[in-house]
Structure formats: structure tokens, C-alpha cells
Design an enzyme around this catalytic site. Structure first.
Site, short mmCIF file in Angstrom:
data_model
loop_
_atom_site.label_atom_id
_atom_site.label_comp_id
_atom_site.label_asym_id
_atom_site.label_seq_id
_atom_site.Cartn_x
_atom_site.Cartn_y
_atom_site.Cartn_z
N LYS A 85 47.24 40.25 55.73
CA LYS A 85 47.15 41.52 55.48
C LYS A 85 48.14 42.27 56.56
O LYS A 85 48.69 43.47 55.89
CB LYS A 85 45.83 42.17 55.36
CG LYS A 85 45.01 42.00 54.18
CD LYS A 85 43.92 42.61 53.78
CE LYS A 85 43.31 42.31 52.53
NZ LYS A 85 42.05 43.02 52.28
N LYS A 89 46.46 31.67 46.01
CA LYS A 89 45.32 32.37 45.17
C LYS A 89 45.70 33.34 44.33
O LYS A 89 46.32 34.24 44.52
CB LYS A 89 44.23 32.41 46.06
CG LYS A 89 44.18 33.84 46.78
CD LYS A 89 42.88 34.16 47.49
CE LYS A 89 43.15 35.71 48.09
NZ LYS A 89 42.05 36.31 48.53
N LYS A 143 44.22 40.14 43.13
CA LYS A 143 44.20 41.53 42.65
C LYS A 143 45.59 42.35 43.14
O LYS A 143 46.01 43.29 42.34
CB LYS A 143 42.95 42.33 42.51
CG LYS A 143 42.63 42.51 43.99
CD LYS A 143 41.10 43.08 43.64
CE LYS A 143 40.23 42.65 44.94
NZ LYS A 143 38.66 42.82 44.62
P1 TYM Z 1 37.01 40.44 47.41
O1 TYM Z 1 36.90 41.77 47.13
O2 TYM Z 1 38.74 40.11 47.88
O3 TYM Z 1 36.89 39.29 46.43
C1 TYM Z 1 35.50 39.25 46.02
C2 TYM Z 1 34.87 38.13 45.71
O4 TYM Z 1 35.86 37.29 44.86
C3 TYM Z 1 36.13 36.01 45.35
N1 TYM Z 1 37.61 35.79 44.93
C4 TYM Z 1 37.96 34.55 44.54
N2 TYM Z 1 37.32 33.44 44.17
C5 TYM Z 1 37.82 32.45 43.60
N3 TYM Z 1 39.14 32.28 43.47
C6 TYM Z 1 40.09 33.59 43.64
N4 TYM Z 1 41.55 33.59 43.38
C7 TYM Z 1 39.48 34.63 44.36
N5 TYM Z 1 39.81 36.03 44.66
C8 TYM Z 1 38.70 36.79 45.37
C9 TYM Z 1 35.94 36.31 46.97
O5 TYM Z 1 35.73 35.14 47.77
C10 TYM Z 1 34.85 37.28 47.08
O6 TYM Z 1 33.58 36.29 46.95
N6 TYM Z 1 35.63 40.64 52.47
C11 TYM Z 1 35.13 40.60 50.94
C12 TYM Z 1 34.04 41.60 50.31
C13 TYM Z 1 33.08 41.77 51.09
C14 TYM Z 1 31.83 40.66 51.16
C15 TYM Z 1 30.79 41.40 52.11
C16 TYM Z 1 31.36 39.66 50.72
C17 TYM Z 1 32.68 42.85 51.94
N7 TYM Z 1 31.54 42.46 52.71
C18 TYM Z 1 29.65 40.72 52.51
C19 TYM Z 1 30.28 39.07 50.80
C20 TYM Z 1 29.31 39.68 51.68
C21 TYM Z 1 36.30 40.91 50.00
O7 TYM Z 1 37.33 41.24 50.18
O8 TYM Z 1 36.24 40.29 48.67
#
Ligand code: TYM
Length: 337
Positions: A118, A200, A203
């Protein structure tokens, strides 16, 4: 949720309300949550505080947060069973995060892959929130005495750090935090970009053909899958050397619940065109009812408002219990009632 009465284990997870909600978010996280909701006490957070590590348009962020919470319900999460709420409505997240910052080393945060990626992308805004992001994530999880965290593969490193910070704190002050385990599904934990299948699905991809948004029009979804990058070969096989084809099979397996072997058998001898058609059909059949429910729910403002209010209060209550314990342990003066 009544954690004490039911004596079930606790799940916490979240998605950032940044950009669209992708098929990757759905297959890597949200769809798994729906399968776990009966057996665990679950908290599913809209982690809006995480989103502002990158500049956001305020009105759009607010809308996306609401859409995401609505999508949780549309995807099948029952608001009577699960606590779904906005992170920014529970100030204990920020308070615990500060304390945990004091138990996290600069070196640990510098090693985080997501920070490196990032900050390479946002050279003009490498703020300290981007750096300490994993500490807030650790606070999210540890606040609720979480046992299990269902996430996609990309969050594994952050989760390991959360375990490390929790263990470090416990070693100094006694058993304050439950140390959480990751729950990363075998299939679907890393859905790849449809255009660059070695990256991957994200978004924040500048090319919208690389991802499927859960709210994409049905014909747009079909076209995106039709245009998915495969390779110059014709034979359907499941291999790291064929990341585009592998990704399509993963998506199909994840949606239908069929094993990879059975999917490979199903598509052996068929061309890429047929594979894409069947994958598109499966995705569309999965998302059509979700989209319909989402549109209905969007019209029901009072219903969503009432979930936001009620669940926010429950989350506040549970989070404050842990926060007070932690504040006492580190030596903050006790509150006079
Ligand atoms: P975020 O918002 O990027 O993504 C949310 C969830 O989606 C999963 N994910 C994917 N899984 C499979 N293939 C993909 N291409 C893909 N892109 C995203 C992510 O692994 C995630 O589970 N830091 C985290 C959010 C967060 C969080 C937490 C998660 C903040 N606090 C506490 C769990 C527990 C994030 O940015 O996810």
C-alpha cells in the site's frame, strides 16, 4: 447474541467499506461466515476506521459502509443471530488500539506485506495509520475474546501479528485475551484477478474487468467471465501453471461446493468457452438472489437503522468489558461510579 448463555465460541471478522464488494470478498470471507453463523457467536464488523488510511470521499464512505452492512444481510447473515455493526460506533476499538500500539514493535509493522504494497501505491500519503493498521485490526479481534477469524489468505500475516501482540500482553499481565485462530478455507481463500490471474482480485484494481462486484449487472458479470484471461492452450487442467483456468475452477468449486477433483472431471475434455459459460452461470445464479435481497433491503431504511442501533449497543457492551480489564491491567485509574 448471548455469549454466556449459549457458551458457543466467538467469531470476529470484517470487510472495509472501500470500493465495491468483490466476488473475492464474498468467496474468501462473507460466504464462509454464513456457514458458521449457527455454530458460533459471531460479530461481523464494517471496518470503516480502517478505510481512512487511504483518502476517502466522506459521503461516499458513509454510503459504502451502509451498503456493506446491507450486503452482509443480503448475503444471508441473520441480524438476529449475528452482531453486525460499524467499527466507528464502538470507540473501544480505537482505545484498545492505542494501548496495543505500545506493545507492538516498529520492526514487526515494517515487515507487513500489505503495508509495503500500500505504501508503494500511495507514495504521496504514507500516513502512520497505514503503518499501524494491523494494530487496529488486532484490537478489533482481541476486544471480543475471539476464538476464530474467518478471512481470506491475504489477512494471514495480520492475524499472526494479532496473535503475537495478544500473547505478548498475556505474558506480562496474565490471561487477558483469548488468542484467536485463523479460519482460512482451502478453496476460495485467494480468488485471483480475471485479467491478471497471478494477482489477487482486488476492489482497488483500476481495471474493472479484473474483478466482479457483487452488484454488477448480470450481463456485465457474464461478459467479465467470458473475457477472463486464460492461456493459449485448450485443455482444462488444474495447475499453478494455468492460473486463469485454475481460478475459474476455484470459483466454480467454491460456489457449488463441489470438490476440485469433481470439477476437474466435469470440465475435462471441454473447451475454455464451455468452462467460462458454466462458471458464469454458477456465479449469476449465486448472486442474483443476493442482489434482489440487497435491493429490497435498501428500501427498508428503518429496518437497517434499527439493526445499526441495536447491534452497535451490543458490540459496545461486549467491547467495553475487555477494554476495562485491559485499562486496569496497564495501570489506568479506576472509574468512580
Ligand atoms: P478487506 O476489506 O480487504 O477484505 C475483506 C475480506 O475479504 C477477503 N478477500 C479475499 N478473499 C479471497 N480472495 C480475494 N481476492 C480476496 N480479497 C479480499 C479478505 O481476506 C478479508 O477476509 N484488514 C481487513 C479487514 C479487517 C479485519 C479485521 C478482518 C479489519 N479488522 C479483523 C478480520 C478481522 C481487510 O482489509 O479486508
Amino acid at each position: 447474541m448471548n455469549a454466556q448463555a449459549e457458551n458457543k465460541k466467538i467469531i470476529f471478522s470484517g470487510v472495509q467499506p472501500t470500493g465495491v464488494i468483490t466476488l473475492g470478498n464474498y468467496l474468501g470471507a462473507i460466504k464462509n461466515w454464513t456457514k458458521l453463523q449457527d455454530d458460533y457467536n459471531c460479530l461481523f464488523c464494517v471496518v470503516d476506521m480502517h478505510s481512512i488510511t487511504v483518502r476517502q470521499d466522506p459521503a461516499l464512505l458513509r454510503k459504502r459502509a451502509r451498503d456493506l452492512l446491507t450486503m452482509y444481510i443480503a448475503a444471508g447473515l441473520d441480524p438476529e443471530k449475528n452482531i453486525m455493526y460499524y467499527q466507528s460506533h464502538v470507540s473501544a476499538h480505537a482505545e484498545l488500539s492505542w494501548i496495543l500500539n505500545c506493545f507492538t514493535y516498529m520492526g514487526e509493522l515494517s515487515r507487513m506485506t500489505q503495508f509495503k504494497e500500500k505504501s508503494a501505491k500511495n507514495g504521496a500519503n504514507i500516513n502512520s495509520g497505514l503503518f499501524t493498521y494491523p494494530v487496529l485490526m488486532a484490537a478489533d479481534i482481541l476486544l471480543y475474546q475471539t476464538d476464530l477469524v474467518p478471512v481470506g489468505h491475504d489477512q494471514k500475516q495480520h492475524l499472526e501479528l494479532a496473535r503475537e501482540i495478544g500473547t505478548r500482553f498475556n505474558n506480562i499481565y496474565g490471561d487477558v485475551f483469548t488468542i484467536p485462530e485463523p479460519y482460512i478455507a482451502k478453496v476460495g481463500a485467494k480468488i485471483m484477478s480475471l485479467q491478471e490471474p497471478t494477482k489477487k482480485m482486488s476492489k482497488s484494481d483500476e481495471n474493472p474487468n479484473g474483478y466482479i462486484s457483487l452488484l454488477d449487472d448480470i450481463n456485465v458479470i457474464k461478459n467479465k467471465i467470458k473475457r477472463a484471461v486464460t492461456d493459449s492452450d485448450r485443455e482444462v487442467t488444474y495447475s499453478e501453471h494455468k492460473p486463469g483456468v485454475k481460478n475459474l475452477i476455484d470459483i466454480y468449486a467454491c460456489i457449488t461446493g463441489e470438490s476440485i477433483e469433481s470439477c476437474v472431471d466435469r470440465f475435462t475434455g471441454k473447451g475454455y468457452g464451455e468452462l467460462k459459460l458454466e462458471v458464469a452461470e454458477a456465479v449469476v445464479e449465486e448472486l442474483r438472489p443476493v442482489q434482489e435481497r440487497f435491493k429490497d433491503l435498501q428500501k427498508n431504511k428503518d429496518y437497517i437503522d434499527q439493526i445499526v442501533k441495536k447491534n452497535g449497543e451490543t458490540a459496545n457492551y461486549l467491547a467495553t468489558k475487555t477494554l476495562r480489564k485491559v485499562q486496569k491491567k496497564v495501570g489506568f485509574p479506576v472509574r468512580i461510579r
